[in-house]
Design a protein around this motif. Structure first.
Motif, short mmCIF file in Angstrom:
data_model
loop_
_atom_site.label_atom_id
_atom_site.label_comp_id
_atom_site.label_asym_id
_atom_site.label_seq_id
_atom_site.Cartn_x
_atom_site.Cartn_y
_atom_site.Cartn_z
N ILE A 190 -64.19 60.00 29.81
CA ILE A 190 -64.21 61.46 29.70
C ILE A 190 -65.18 62.05 30.72
CG2 ILE A 190 -64.83 63.39 28.21
CD1 ILE A 190 -63.82 61.77 25.84
N ALA A 191 -66.35 61.43 30.84
CA ALA A 191 -67.36 61.94 31.76
C ALA A 191 -66.89 61.88 33.20
CB ALA A 191 -68.66 61.15 31.60
N ILE A 192 -66.22 60.79 33.56
CA ILE A 192 -65.77 60.62 34.94
C ILE A 192 -64.52 61.43 35.22
CG2 ILE A 192 -64.94 58.94 36.63
CD1 ILE A 192 -66.63 56.83 35.08
N GLY A 193 -63.60 61.44 34.27
CA GLY A 193 -62.31 62.07 34.52
C GLY A 193 -62.24 63.55 34.22
N LEU A 194 -63.13 64.06 33.35
CA LEU A 194 -63.00 65.45 32.92
C LEU A 194 -64.23 66.31 33.16
CD1 LEU A 194 -61.08 64.96 29.54
CD2 LEU A 194 -60.14 65.65 31.75
N SER A 195 -65.39 65.84 32.73
CA SER A 195 -66.55 66.74 32.67
C SER A 195 -67.46 66.70 33.89
CB SER A 195 -67.38 66.43 31.41
OG SER A 195 -67.88 65.10 31.44
N ALA A 196 -67.30 65.74 34.79
CA ALA A 196 -68.21 65.64 35.93
C ALA A 196 -68.15 66.88 36.80
CB ALA A 196 -67.87 64.40 36.76
N ALA A 197 -66.95 67.35 37.11
CA ALA A 197 -66.80 68.53 37.96
C ALA A 197 -67.42 69.77 37.31
CB ALA A 197 -65.32 68.78 38.27
N ALA A 198 -67.21 69.93 36.01
CA ALA A 198 -67.79 71.09 35.32
C ALA A 198 -69.31 71.05 35.36
CB ALA A 198 -67.30 71.13 33.87
N CYS A 199 -69.88 69.86 35.15
CA CYS A 199 -71.33 69.70 35.22
C CYS A 199 -71.85 70.06 36.60
CB CYS A 199 -71.71 68.26 34.85
SG CYS A 199 -73.43 67.83 35.19
#
Length: 220
Positions: A190-199
C-alpha cells in the motif's frame, strides 16, 4: 438527475494518473532500498539500508519535479519525471548521500551513547542534528527543482534557514512522513503503490511554500 461535468472526470483521471505514475517511477528508482527493506531484517541490514537510502534522492527529486510540471499544466507524468531526474540527479544524489551518512552516524552514536553518562548531554544534540539534516534535505530536494541555476551550497544553506524559520511546515512534513513510514512497515504494498505519491506531494507543497522567500535572500 444532474450530470457530473466532464471536467470532474478529467481531473480525477489526471490526479489518479499522477499518483500511480509517480508511485511506479519511485518504486523503480528506489528498488534497491525497497528490496532490502522488504526482504531483510532492518536491525541487521541497516548498513546496506543506509547505503541504498543514499541513492533515493534522484527519485524523490524526480517526483517533486513532476508535481511542479503537473501544477504548470503538463499532464505527461512519466516524461516529466524522467526530465526532472535528468536535470537534478547529480545534486539530488549529493543531498541524499550526505543526508544518509549524517543521519546514520547520528543514530549509531545515539545507540552507543544512551547507556553512558555522557549520553544525557550528547543524545539530544545528535537528535537535533539528525532532524535538521532531514528537514534541510527535504527542502533542498524541492529547491533544486525550483532553482536550476542556483549553486547547491546556496540552496542548502537557504533550505536550512527556511526549514527552521518556517518550522510549522517542517513539522507537518515530518508528521506525514512518519505516517508513511508506519504504513510502509505495516503494509509495504500500500505504501509503495498508493500512498507514497500523496506523502511526497504534501512534502513538496510544504517545501514550495517554505521556499517562497528567495534562496539568495535567505542565505544572505
Amino acid at each position: 438527475m444532474k450530470r457530473i461535468p466532464h471536467s470532474i472526470y478529467s481531473t480525477a483521471f489526471n490526479v489518479a494518473y499522477l499518483a500511480l505514475g509517480v508511485n511506479a517511477m519511485l518504486a523503480i528508482m528506489s528498488l534497491p532500498f525497497l528490496v532490502l527493506l522488504v526482504t531483510t531484517d532492518p536491525s541487521l541490514s541497516w548498513p546496506l539500508l543506509a547505503a541504498s537510502a543514499a541513492l533515493t534522492g534522484p527519485g524523490i527529486a524526480g517526483a517533486f519535479a513532476t508535481f511542479r510540471a503537473h501544477a504548470e499544466g503538463d499532464s505527461d507524468v512519466i516524461r516529466a519525471f524522467l526530465r526532472g531526474v535528468r536535470r537534478t540527479w547529480k545534486r539530488a544524489l549529493v543531498i541524499s548521500a550526505v543526508t544518509s551518512a549524517v543521519v546514520t552516524v547520528a543514530l549509531v552514536d545515539v545507540f552507543v551513547l544512551v547507556p553512558t553518562g555522557i549520553g544525557v548531554l550528547l543524545v539530544p544534540l545528535l537528535a537535533v542534528v539528525a532532524i535538521l539534516t532531514l528537514a534541510t534535505a527535504a527542502v533542498s530536494l524541492v529547491a533544486i527543482t525550483q532553482a536550476d541555476d542556483t549553486r547547491l551550497l546556496v540552496l542548502v544553506r537557504a533550505s536550512l534557514f527556511l526549514a527552521v524559520r518556517r518550522w510549522p511546515m517542517t513539522f507537518a512534513s515530518f508528521a506525514i512522513v512518519a505516517v508513511q513510514a508506519a504504513v510502509l512497515t505495516a503494509a509495504p504494498a500500500i505504501a509503495i503503490g498508493l500512498s507514497a505519491a500523496a506523502c511526497l506531494y504534501v512534502v513538496w507543497a510544504g517545501g514550495r511554500y517554505t521556499l517562497q522567500q528567495t534562496p539568495a535572500h535567505a542565505a544572505a
